[in-house]
Design an enzyme around this catalytic site. Structure first.
Site, mmCIF file in Angstrom:
data_model
loop_
_atom_site.group_PDB
_atom_site.id
_atom_site.type_symbol
_atom_site.label_atom_id
_atom_site.label_comp_id
_atom_site.label_asym_id
_atom_site.label_seq_id
_atom_site.Cartn_x
_atom_site.Cartn_y
_atom_site.Cartn_z
ATOM 1 N N VAL A 78 0.806 -1.227 0.000
ATOM 2 C CA VAL A 78 0.000 0.000 0.000
ATOM 3 C C VAL A 78 0.838 1.276 0.000
ATOM 4 O O VAL A 78 0.338 2.351 -0.317
ATOM 5 C CB VAL A 78 -1.017 0.057 1.184
ATOM 6 N N ASN A 104 -7.843 -1.187 4.587
ATOM 7 C CA ASN A 104 -7.750 -1.827 5.897
ATOM 8 C C ASN A 104 -6.313 -2.088 6.359
ATOM 9 O O ASN A 104 -6.052 -2.115 7.560
ATOM 10 C CB ASN A 104 -8.533 -3.151 5.832
ATOM 11 N N TYR A 169 0.765 5.778 16.176
ATOM 12 C CA TYR A 169 -0.451 5.079 15.743
ATOM 13 C C TYR A 169 -1.667 6.016 15.801
ATOM 14 O O TYR A 169 -2.443 6.109 14.848
ATOM 15 C CB TYR A 169 -0.664 3.838 16.618
ATOM 16 N N LYS A 173 -4.044 7.288 12.673
ATOM 17 C CA LYS A 173 -5.472 6.948 12.628
ATOM 18 C C LYS A 173 -6.350 8.198 12.715
ATOM 19 O O LYS A 173 -7.441 8.245 12.142
ATOM 20 C CB LYS A 173 -5.815 5.950 13.733
ATOM 21 N N THR A 206 -6.741 -10.009 16.879
ATOM 22 C CA THR A 206 -6.029 -10.307 15.622
ATOM 23 C C THR A 206 -4.537 -10.388 15.954
ATOM 24 O O THR A 206 -4.113 -9.956 17.035
ATOM 25 C CB THR A 206 -6.217 -9.195 14.567
HETATM 26 N N1 LIG Z 1 -6.641 -5.343 15.929
HETATM 27 C C1 LIG Z 1 -7.095 -4.259 16.538
HETATM 28 O O1 LIG Z 1 -7.272 -4.231 17.754
HETATM 29 C C2 LIG Z 1 -7.414 -3.018 15.737
HETATM 30 C C3 LIG Z 1 -8.097 -1.983 16.384
HETATM 31 C C4 LIG Z 1 -8.411 -0.835 15.673
HETATM 32 C C5 LIG Z 1 -8.036 -0.715 14.345
HETATM 33 N N2 LIG Z 1 -7.356 -1.742 13.742
HETATM 34 C C6 LIG Z 1 -6.962 -1.545 12.354
HETATM 35 O O2 LIG Z 1 -7.505 -2.577 11.578
HETATM 36 C C7 LIG Z 1 -6.683 -2.797 10.421
HETATM 37 C C8 LIG Z 1 -6.396 -4.288 10.290
HETATM 38 O O3 LIG Z 1 -5.695 -4.699 11.452
HETATM 39 P P1 LIG Z 1 -5.651 -6.211 11.949
HETATM 40 O O4 LIG Z 1 -5.799 -6.150 13.418
HETATM 41 O O5 LIG Z 1 -6.536 -7.075 11.142
HETATM 42 O O6 LIG Z 1 -4.105 -6.532 11.657
HETATM 43 P P2 LIG Z 1 -3.369 -7.828 11.066
HETATM 44 O O7 LIG Z 1 -1.948 -7.635 11.428
HETATM 45 O O8 LIG Z 1 -4.057 -9.066 11.476
HETATM 46 O O9 LIG Z 1 -3.562 -7.641 9.489
HETATM 47 C C9 LIG Z 1 -2.970 -6.590 8.783
HETATM 48 C C10 LIG Z 1 -2.723 -7.030 7.354
HETATM 49 O O10 LIG Z 1 -2.138 -5.913 6.654
HETATM 50 C C11 LIG Z 1 -1.123 -6.408 5.808
HETATM 51 N N3 LIG Z 1 -0.147 -5.357 5.503
HETATM 52 C C12 LIG Z 1 0.787 -4.822 6.333
HETATM 53 N N4 LIG Z 1 1.537 -3.941 5.658
HETATM 54 C C13 LIG Z 1 1.066 -3.895 4.385
HETATM 55 C C14 LIG Z 1 1.427 -3.182 3.222
HETATM 56 N N5 LIG Z 1 2.461 -2.333 3.215
HETATM 57 N N6 LIG Z 1 0.719 -3.373 2.091
HETATM 58 C C15 LIG Z 1 -0.322 -4.256 2.074
HETATM 59 N N7 LIG Z 1 -0.697 -4.986 3.125
HETATM 60 C C16 LIG Z 1 -0.010 -4.802 4.282
HETATM 61 C C17 LIG Z 1 -0.497 -7.551 6.597
HETATM 62 O O11 LIG Z 1 0.250 -8.434 5.760
HETATM 63 C C18 LIG Z 1 -1.721 -8.190 7.232
HETATM 64 O O12 LIG Z 1 -2.260 -9.204 6.406
HETATM 65 C C19 LIG Z 1 -5.437 -1.933 10.627
HETATM 66 O O13 LIG Z 1 -5.555 -0.753 9.873
HETATM 67 C C20 LIG Z 1 -5.472 -1.634 12.105
HETATM 68 O O14 LIG Z 1 -4.803 -0.454 12.441
HETATM 69 C C21 LIG Z 1 -7.050 -2.887 14.394
#
Ligand SMILES: NC(=O)c1ccc[n+]([C@@H]2O[C@H](COP(=O)([O-])OP(=O)(O)OC[C@H]3O[C@@H](n4cnc5c(N)ncnc54)[C@H](O)[C@@H]3O)[C@@H](O)[C@H]2O)c1
Length: 276
Positions: A78, A104, A169, A173, A206
């Protein structure tokens, strides 16, 4: 500016329907993106699983295809504009339209601001913020060709309130939150029928936290993995962390026409965390 007043309420869709819509989901190899890819495919969408991790991304696309639904994997970094151009070229050549983009992909790490390197700060901004900018920038012209679409940007509860050990972070966000509103207004003004909204999950089960450099210190402090998750759950009024599916459900709603009057809005799914 002309105001288009319509009293034809029968035009409004009540169904959460994304059948035959072409949807790109970034970071769909894991966690929330993975749950979203599975849910969208189950709801009849043509899903483009876009992830930097080829192994995980291919696994998700195969898992979806094995269930008889439609998904393609395409490698995407990305942070790299040429990688995005490649993805959109693929979508145009193979599906001739784009209806939904879920920005995402993201990373998280905590730690004190005085110990954070500029390199790590920039890496996090590149993935969490540049990635959303690049994806959106190139999605709009393609969506316009097909009379509109829906863009859902995954922000966080940490894009609304601060956290003492997550300045980078929270900044990224918070940026996603306001980027969403500005682009939503630009699209509304252009009357291009593209809606742009953000979602704000609280803690979700996750692997994201586990990839951060300070996770192991936190786990040690809490006396193990179970203690670490328990501590996170305790900070949530509902007393637990979310399942990725609970976040995917909200993304589905924003992606579909059931949310047709929503743009520039922020949907919070945090078990009450930011209500405190
Ligand atoms: N898990 C939480 O508690 C939480 C809370 C709030 C927001 N989020 C947000 O949700 C989104 C997904 O998080 P998640 O918890 O599923 O994380 P995760 O680590 O399980 O998944 C993230 C995915 O993004 C991919 N990724 C990382 N860098 C990348 C890049 N440069 N290009 C393309 N893909 C890339 C990874 O390979 C992975 O498959 C994120 O934006 C995160 O900030 C997560």
């Amino acid at each position: 500016m002309s105001t288009n007043i319509s009293f034809n309420h029968s035009k409004v869709s009540s169904a959460v329907n994304i059948k035959n819509k072409v949807a790109i989901i970034t970071g769909a190899g894991s966690g929330i993106g993975r749950a979203c890819a599975n849910l969208f495919a189950q709801e009849g969408a043509i899903v483009i699983v876009a992830d930097i991790n080829e192994k995980l991304g291919k696994e998700v696309a195969s898992e979806i295809s094995a269930k008889g639904f439609v998904a393609d994997f395409i490698k995407l970094d990305v942070t790299d504009e040429s990688s995005w151009v490649n993805v959109y070229k693929f979508v145009q050549e193979n599906h001739s339209r784009l209806n939904i983009l879920v920005n995402n992909a993201g990373i998280a790490f905590g730690g004190s601001i005085t110990e954070l390197s500029l390199e790590d700060w920039r890496r996090l901004m590149a993935i969490n913020l540049d990635g959303v900018f690049l994806g959106t920038k190139h999605a709009i012209p393609l969506m316009q060709k097909n009379n509109g679409g829906s863009i859902v940007n995954v922000s966080s509860a940490s894009g609304i309130v601060g956290s003492p050990t997550a300045a980078a972070y929270c900044t990224s966000k918070g940026g996603v939150r306001l980027f969403t509103k500005a682009v939503a207004l630009e699209c509304a003004q252009a009357r291009n029928n593209i809606r742009v909204n953000s979602i704000h999950p609280g803690a979700v089960a996750t692997p994201m936290f586990e990839k951060g450099p300070t996770w192991s210190d936190f786990v040690n402090q809490m006396g193990g993995l179970e203690g670490a998750w328990k501590k996170i759950a305790e900070s949530t009024p509902l007393g637990r962390v979310a399942e990725p599916q609970e976040i995917a459900n909200a993304i589905l709603f924003l992606a579909s026409d059931a949310s047709s009057f929503m743009t520039g809005s922020e949907l919070i799914i945090d078990g009450g965390f930011t209500a405190q």
